[in-house]
Design an enzyme around this catalytic site. Structure first.
Site, PDB file in Angstrom:
ATOM      1  N   PRO A   1       0.831  -1.206   0.000  1.00 46.13           N
ATOM      2  CA  PRO A   1       0.000   0.000   0.000  1.00 46.13           C
ATOM      3  C   PRO A   1       0.870   1.262   0.000  1.00 46.13           C
ATOM      4  CG  PRO A   1      -0.258  -1.254   2.056  1.00 46.13           C
ATOM      5  CD  PRO A   1       0.579  -2.074   1.150  1.00 46.13           C
TER       6      PRO A   1
ATOM      7  N   GLY B   1       3.716   3.463   5.327  1.00 50.61           N
ATOM      8  CA  GLY B   1       4.783   3.111   6.269  1.00 50.61           C
ATOM      9  C   GLY B   1       5.369   1.739   6.006  1.00 50.61           C
TER      10      GLY B   1
ATOM     11  N   GLY C   1       7.200   0.942   3.233  1.00 50.63           N
ATOM     12  CA  GLY C   1       8.386   0.991   2.372  1.00 50.63           C
ATOM     13  C   GLY C   1       8.097   0.844   0.892  1.00 50.63           C
ATOM     14  N   SER C   2       6.901   1.286   0.429  1.00 50.12           N
ATOM     15  CA  SER C   2       6.586   1.076  -0.992  1.00 50.12           C
ATOM     16  C   SER C   2       7.556   1.838  -1.898  1.00 50.12           C
ATOM     17  CB  SER C   2       5.137   1.460  -1.296  1.00 50.12           C
ATOM     18  OG  SER C   2       4.976   2.847  -1.287  1.00 50.12           O
TER      19      SER C   2
ATOM     20  N   ALA D   1      10.704   2.704  -1.302  1.00 53.25           N
ATOM     21  CA  ALA D   1      12.020   2.052  -1.291  1.00 53.25           C
ATOM     22  C   ALA D   1      11.977   0.762  -2.111  1.00 53.25           C
ATOM     23  CB  ALA D   1      12.443   1.753   0.144  1.00 53.25           C
ATOM     24  N   ALA D   2      10.879   0.003  -1.993  1.00 53.34           N
ATOM     25  CA  ALA D   2      10.790  -1.270  -2.719  1.00 53.34           C
ATOM     26  C   ALA D   2      10.735  -1.036  -4.229  1.00 53.34           C
ATOM     27  CB  ALA D   2       9.565  -2.053  -2.248  1.00 53.34           C
TER      28      ALA D   2
ATOM     29  N   ASP E   1      14.680   2.316   5.464  1.00 47.60           N
ATOM     30  CA  ASP E   1      13.754   1.651   4.538  1.00 47.60           C
ATOM     31  C   ASP E   1      14.514   0.987   3.384  1.00 47.60           C
ATOM     32  OD1 ASP E   1      11.929   2.825   6.192  1.00 47.60           O
ATOM     33  OD2 ASP E   1      10.697   3.688   4.598  1.00 47.60           O
TER      34      ASP E   1
HETATM   35  C1  MEV Z   1      10.081   5.319   8.085  1.00 52.86           C
HETATM   36  O1  MEV Z   1       9.935   3.947   7.815  1.00 52.86           O
HETATM   37  C2  MEV Z   1      10.877   5.498   9.337  1.00 52.86           C
HETATM   38  C3  MEV Z   1      11.112   6.957   9.746  1.00 52.86           C
HETATM   39  O2  MEV Z   1      11.952   6.900  10.900  1.00 52.86           O
HETATM   40  C4  MEV Z   1      11.758   7.777   8.655  1.00 52.86           C
HETATM   41  C5  MEV Z   1      13.176   7.335   8.365  1.00 52.86           C
HETATM   42  O3  MEV Z   1      13.820   6.710   9.209  1.00 52.86           O
HETATM   43  O4  MEV Z   1      13.661   7.678   7.273  1.00 52.86           O
HETATM   44  C6  MEV Z   1       9.821   7.641  10.164  1.00 52.86           C
END
Ligand code: MEV
Length: 324
Positions: free
Chosen positions: A96, A100, A102-103, A105-106, A147
């Site tokens: 999704p 949060g 990691g879409s 980054a993936a 990520d």
């Molecule tokens: C995001 O998955 C985690 C955060 O700490 C941002 C980051 O570390 O880049 C919110």
């Protein structure tokens, strides 16, 4: 033709404080993934075909700060290719968006791998992660790099960002990354609020809080760092029950950082009332996903109550033992 996939991820402990040099723990989530196929195109140009975000366009028409375009250009530059061949890069993902998990980054990691393989020059993981990190800056502003790291290496990681006083890097540069031992497997239920949320915004808001009162927030980040160390030890010695209260404590500190939301708090409360050992938001917060630690006996009950409390999607993942 060349193709590559990359998994989603959840942060178990330490999000946000990790941006300020404290450690964090994250694990890949293989049930969701980004997939990229690179093929020769009949038309001139490099065509980006990303139906999930309604993007079908030629690379030269995309502004340089668009994350997908920036990744592709960066890969060509690293391959030393200045005249772009006719290609179609098709990008799909079951992760999704803005959740949060990691879409971004993936997608970056899968593009980098598929494109470098297309030219028979697959990059080593360190290069893949470093190039994905460059794109993360467009998604996140000031990312820690966690990520792209967990998504590239696709294994549980203990992570400290580079340029941190305590994260000097495994080889003197770059972030400090270790795989942690998992003595006893444990199961996490992931609940999606369905509310898209920008990590860039939540990271920016925490930065403004910190700028207004650094001593206060340094203490909060230290408290998160202590939780991460305790969690790592508990995972390494197999004291899984200890992780639940640590998740609850980490969630309280994230609430203090103002990155939770009513929807996240509702799912966290529902998981706890269904018998989860602990629960917290995961990732940037303000929406997106939360995680709950469950015993196998309570797993279905927690899943059901999360759905009843409004979770749009519920996934279950088991963090398995793994070698350093
Ligand atoms: C995001 O998955 C985690 C955060 O700490 C941002 C980051 O570390 O880049 C919110």
């Amino acid at each position: 033709m060349s193709s590559a996939s990359a998994p989603g991820k959840v942060v178990l402990f330490g999000e946000h404080a990790v941006v300020y040099g404290r450690p964090a723990l994250a694990v890949p989530v293989a049930q969701v993934h980004a997939d990229v196929e690179v093929s020769e195109s009949a038309d001139a140009g490099v065509w980006i075909d990303a139906p999930d975000i309604d993007l079908y366009t030629e690379l030269s028409t995309v502004p340089p700060d668009q994350p997908i375009a920036s990744v592709i250009r960066n890969v060509f530059q690293n391959l030393g290719i200045s005249t772009f061949p006719p290609l179609t890069i098709r990008i799909t993902s079951t992760i999704p968006l803005a959740s949060g998990m990691g879409s971004g980054a993936a997608v970056s990691v899968a593009i980098i791998r598929a494109l470098s393989c297309m030219f028979d020059r697959p990059f080593p993981d360190e290069t893949v992660s470093a190039l994905a990190f460059e794109a993360e800056k467009f998604y996140h502003g000031t990312p820690s790099g966690i990520d792209n790291t967990v998504v590239t290496f696709a294994r549980p990681v203990y992570f400290i960002k580079s340029n941190s006083p305590i994260g000097r890097g495994n080889r003197g540069e770059g972030p400090f990354i270790e795989t942690f031992q998992v003595k006893k497997p444990f199961t996490i239920v992931i609940g999606d609020t369905g509310v898209p949320a920008s990590t860039k915004e939540s990271v920016g808001d925490v930065r403004r809080l910190w700028q207004a009162d650094p001593p206060r927030w340094e203490k909060v980040f230290d408290a998160v760092g202590d939780i991460v160390q305790q969690a790592r030890r508990a995972i390494e010695v197999g004291e899984v029950d200890v992780l639940g209260p640590l998740m609850d404590a980490n969630h309280a500190l994230l609430q203090e950082m103002t990155v939770s939301s009513p929807e996240l708090d509702q799912l966290v409360a529902a998981a706890r009332s269904a018998g989860a050992l602990g629960a917290k938001l995961s990732g940037g917060g303000r929406g997106g996903n939360m995680i709950a630690l469950v015993t196998l006996e309570k797993r279905e009950q927690v899943e059901a109550l999360l759905r009843a409390a409004g979770a749009r999607r519920v996934l279950v993942t088991t963090v398995e033992s793994c070698q350093t």
